[in-house]
Design an enzyme around this catalytic site. Structure first.
Site, PDB file in Angstrom:
ATOM      1  N   PRO A 267      54.550 -34.811  38.379  1.00  0.00           N
ATOM      2  CA  PRO A 267      55.608 -34.981  37.563  1.00  0.00           C
ATOM      3  C   PRO A 267      56.239 -33.603  37.450  1.00  0.00           C
ATOM      4  CG  PRO A 267      53.827 -35.271  36.105  1.00  0.00           C
ATOM      5  CD  PRO A 267      53.324 -35.280  37.489  1.00  0.00           C
ATOM      6  N   GLU A 268      57.606 -33.384  37.267  1.00  0.00           N
ATOM      7  CA  GLU A 268      58.302 -32.105  37.628  1.00  0.00           C
ATOM      8  C   GLU A 268      57.812 -31.222  36.249  1.00  0.00           C
ATOM      9  OE1 GLU A 268      62.970 -30.800  37.452  1.00  0.00           O
ATOM     10  OE2 GLU A 268      62.423 -32.799  38.251  1.00  0.00           O
ATOM     11  N   ALA A 269      57.547 -31.995  35.227  1.00  0.00           N
ATOM     12  CA  ALA A 269      57.007 -31.091  33.937  1.00  0.00           C
ATOM     13  C   ALA A 269      55.978 -30.143  34.106  1.00  0.00           C
ATOM     14  CB  ALA A 269      56.916 -31.885  32.668  1.00  0.00           C
TER      15      ALA A 269
END
Length: 583
Positions: A437-439
Site C-alpha cells: 500500500p502507498e502508505a
C-alpha cells in the site's frame, strides 16, 4: 644604555620567576586544603588514619578555563600502590571543596597478603605473554630500574617498552594481593593489555584492554544504513590544479565540522583551523619553534597514515601538503563517493588528521590539556608527560579483510596510543521496493545471494506469500512446500535458519515462486548470501535476497495488500562495496 637593557632583561626574568613561584604557592595551598579536608572526613568514608598514612599526591593541576584545582591521591601500603585506589578532591578557586571521588580501601593493613615478591618481573612477563596466547617468546633486555619499577625492551611481543611494577590487586574477597603490573602493546593487533600477575604464584589475576573496540557483532554496519543510502548525494570533488590565489599557513579540504559524514554535505577548504591556545604552533609542529617540521599528516597531536596491511607503522606514503608555488601547507586531494576506500586514500588520511586535531583542540579548551594527560608529542608548557601523540591508522588492515570496527587505545600519560579506523561493508542495495500500500511504499535495504537470477532493470513484481513446509516451524522452508498453489507466481517469504539459503530458494522455486525473500532473525542484514561448496545453487534461476527482521515484520503485517518489486532502477548507481570509517 647597555646597562638599562640588561636591567630590563633581569627585571623580566625576576618577574617570570616570581609569577611561577606564586602559582606554585597557590597550588600548594590548594593541596594543603585538600589534605585537611580528607583528614576531617575519614569517618564519612569509613577510613582509618592508617588507611591514609601513606598516600601521595599522584597529580595536581588547575583547569585554566574555570580555575578548578584537581588533586589526585594514590593510596599505598608501605610504599606499594593499590591498583585504582584513587581519591580525587576538586576545589574551587576560593579553596572550597565541591566534589570528592573516593576509591580508597578500608582496613588495608589487614587486607594485604605480603610485601615481598617471590617471582621476578621477567617471570611475570612470561606469565602474561602465555595468558595472552602470544606465540613469540619474550626476549627481554633490561632498560632501566627505579625502586620497585622495571622497564624492559622487547620487540617480539610488545610494540612499546614493558614497564613492570609492584602493586596490590584488590580481590573480590576483600584481600589485597601483591602483584606485578605490566602492559603489553600487542604486535599482532591494536590491543594494549594491562595485566596484573600474582607476585607469589605467577597466576594472572586480572587484565584490562586499554584499547576500546567499537564493533557491532553480527551486524553489517549497525542497525540502519538506509540513512546513508538515502543521502548519498556528496559529489565527487577533484583536487584543485592550483592553490587558491590567497592561501596562508595550513589548509585542508575536508568534511569540516559540524558535518558528521559525506552524506551531510560537501567538502570545503578550511584555512588555519588550529586553535592558537591548544596548538599554538599549528598542527605540523613538534619543536615549539615557529614553522612546522612536517608537511605530511603528522604533527604534535597526531600522526595519521594508511595501514592497509596492518603493519602498525607508516609505509611513508602519507599525503604531502606542501604547495610548491606558495610554500604553504595545502592538503587538497580528490574524493569520489562512488570509489572504493583505497582509491580515496589521501583524502581519507587528511580527514583523519583533521578530525584528530579538531578533537585535540576542542577538548583542550575544556580542560583536557597537558596537565590533565592529553595526547601530545611536545608538552609546550612542560606540564604532564610528553611523547604520547596519537597514531591514527586509516583504512587499517583492509587488505587483510578487516571491516566493521574501529578502536582507540588510552595508555598512561607519556605513552603513545593508537586509533584504528576500518572500512565498513555495505553489502546491501535498495533494489526491493514496496509499491503498495502507498502508505508504506518505498525502498528497502537487502543483501543479495551469490546464486540465482540477477536483479536488473527489468522489474520482478508480485504479491507476497508466506511459505509452509509442513513442519512445526513452517516458515523456515527447509523441505518441499505444501502450499505451491499459493506460492506460484508470487514472491515467497521465508524465515532464516535450520538449512542453507540455497535450499530455501530451491524449494520456493520448485513451488513456482518468482523470487524469494529470506527474513533475518535480527534487525540487520549480513553481507552476501552464500552457498556451500557442494551445492552452489547453479539450478536456481529466481533472485533471492535477505531482509532485516523489522522490514519483514512490516511486510507480514500488510501481507494481504502488499505488492513488491525487485529492480535495479535505470538511474541507480550502486556505489562502492565498502564505506570508509575515516570519513
Amino acid at each position: 644604555m647597555k646597562s638599562k637593557f640588561y636591567f630590563l632583561i633581569l627585571s623580566f626574568a625576576f618577574m617570570s620567576v616570581s609569577l611561577f613561584a606564586q602559582e606554585r604557592a597557590k597550588q600548594q595551598q590548594q593541596i594543603d586544603l585538600s589534605k585537611s579536608y580528607i583528614k576531617t572526613h575519614l569517618a564519612d568514608w569509613k577510613l582509618s588514619p592508617t588507611d591514609v598514612e601513606d598516600i601521595i599526591v599522584e597529580n595536581a593541576y588547575q583547569t585554566k578555563h574555570n580555575g578548578v584545582t584537581h588533586v589526585y591521591y594514590q593510596q599505598r601500603y608501605k610504599g606499594i600502590p593499590i591498583f585504582n585506589a584513587i581519591l580525587n578532591v576538586n576545589l574551587l578557586p576560593n579553596g572550597k571543596v565541591f566534589h570528592v571521588g573516593n576509591r580508597f580501601h578500608t582496613n588495608i593493613e589487614k587486607a594485604v597478603n605480603t610485601t615481598q615478591a617471590t617471582i621476578s618481573p621477567e617471570d611475570a612477563i612470561f606469565a602474561a605473554a602465555k595468558h595472552l596466547k602470544i606465540q613469540a617468546a619474550p626476549t627481554l633486555s633490561n632498560k632501566s630500574k627505579e625502586d620497585k619499577t622495571f622497564v624492559f625492551d622487547d620487540t617480539k611481543i610488545s610494540d612499546a617498552p614493558i614497564k613492570v611494577e609492584l602493586l596490590y590487586q584488590p580481590m573480590n574477597n576483600g584481600q589485597l594481593v601483591l602483584a606485578w603490573q605490566l602492559a603489553i602493546k600487542m604486535t599482532t593487533n591494536v590491543d594494549y593489555w594491562n595485566v596484573r600477575v600474582d607476585a607469589q604464584s605467577g597466576k594472572v589475576l586480572e587484565k584490562n584492554n586499554w584499547t576500546r573496540h567499537c564493533s557491532f557483532p553480527n551486524h553489517e554496519h549497525g542497525s540502519d544504513c538506509s540513512y546513508l543510502e538515502k543521502n548519498r548525494s556528496a559529489p565527487a570533488t577533484p583536487a584543485n590544479t592550483q592553490a587558491p590565489a590567497i592561501m596562508e599557513g595550513e589548509s585542508y579540504n575536508v568534511f569540516a565540522i559540524p558535518l558528521e559524514n559525506p552524506a551531510e554535505g560537501n567538502r570545503t577548504i578550511v584555512e588555519n583551523p588550529a586553535d592558537p591556545v591548544a596548538s599554538p604552533f599549528g598542527w605540523h609542529d613538534v619543536d615549539g619553534i615557529e614553522g612546522g617540521e612536517f608537511t605530511i599528516t603528522r604533527g604534535n597531536n597526531v600522526h595519521a597514515y594508511a595501514d592497509p596491511d596492518d603493519m602498525n607503522s607508516s609505509d611513508g606514503t602519507e599525503p604531502n601538503g606542501l604547495d610548491s608555488v606558495s610554500q604553504n601547507i595545502l592538503f587538497d586531494f580528490p574524493f569520489d563517493p562512488e570509489l572504493e576506500p583505497i582509491d580515496n586514500k589521501d583524502a581519507a588520511i587528511t580527514q583523519l588528521f583533521y578530525m584528530n586535531n579538531v578533537m585535540h583542540d576542542f577538548t583542550y579548551l575544556y580542560g583536557f590539556d597537558e596537565a590533565a594527560g592529553n595526547f601530545q608529542q611536545n608538552n609546550y608548557n612542560d606540564q604532564g608527560r610528553a611523547g604520547d601523540y596519537v597514531e591514527a591508522k586509516a583504512i587499517d588492515n583492509i587488505n587483510g579483510g578487516a571491516a566493521n570496527n574501529a578502536s582507540f587505545g588510552a595508555a598512561p600519560d607519556g605513552a603513545n596510543v593508537t586509533m584504528s579506523m576500518l572500512v565498513w561493508n555495505r553489502g546491501g542495495s535498495r533494489v526491493l521496493n514496496i509499491d503498495l500500500p502507498e502508505a508504506i511504499s518505498g525502498g528497502l535495504e537487502v543483501s543479495r545471494a551469490s546464486f540465482g537470477g540477477a536483479i536488473d532493470s527489468i522489474p520482478i513484481t508480485g504479491k507476497v506469500v508466506n511459505v509452509n513446509d509442513g513442519s512445526i516451524t513452517p516458515l523456515l522452508g527447509c523441505s518441499p512446500l505444501e502450499n505451491p498453489e499459493e506460492i506460484e507466481g508470487k514472491i515467497a517469504l521465508i524465515d532464516r535458519g535450520s538449512c542453507f539459503f540455497v535450499e530455501k530458494a530451491r524449494y520456493a522455486q520448485q513451488a513456482g515462486a518468482i523470487a524469494a525473500i529470506v527474513c533475518n532473525f535480527e534487525n540487520s542484514r549480513i553481507g552476501t548470501l552464500g552457498a556451500p561448496d557442494n551445492d552452489p545453487g547453479n539450478d536456481i534461476t529466481i533472485p533471492t535476497v535477505l531482509l532485516a527482521s523489522g522490514d519483514c515484520q512490516t511486510i507480514r503485517q500488510n501481507i494481504e495488500d502488499i505488492q513488491l518489486t525487485l529492480q535495479t532502477p535505470p538511474d541507480s548507481n550502486e556505489g562502492p562495496d565498502q564505506l570508509d570509517g575515516d570519513f
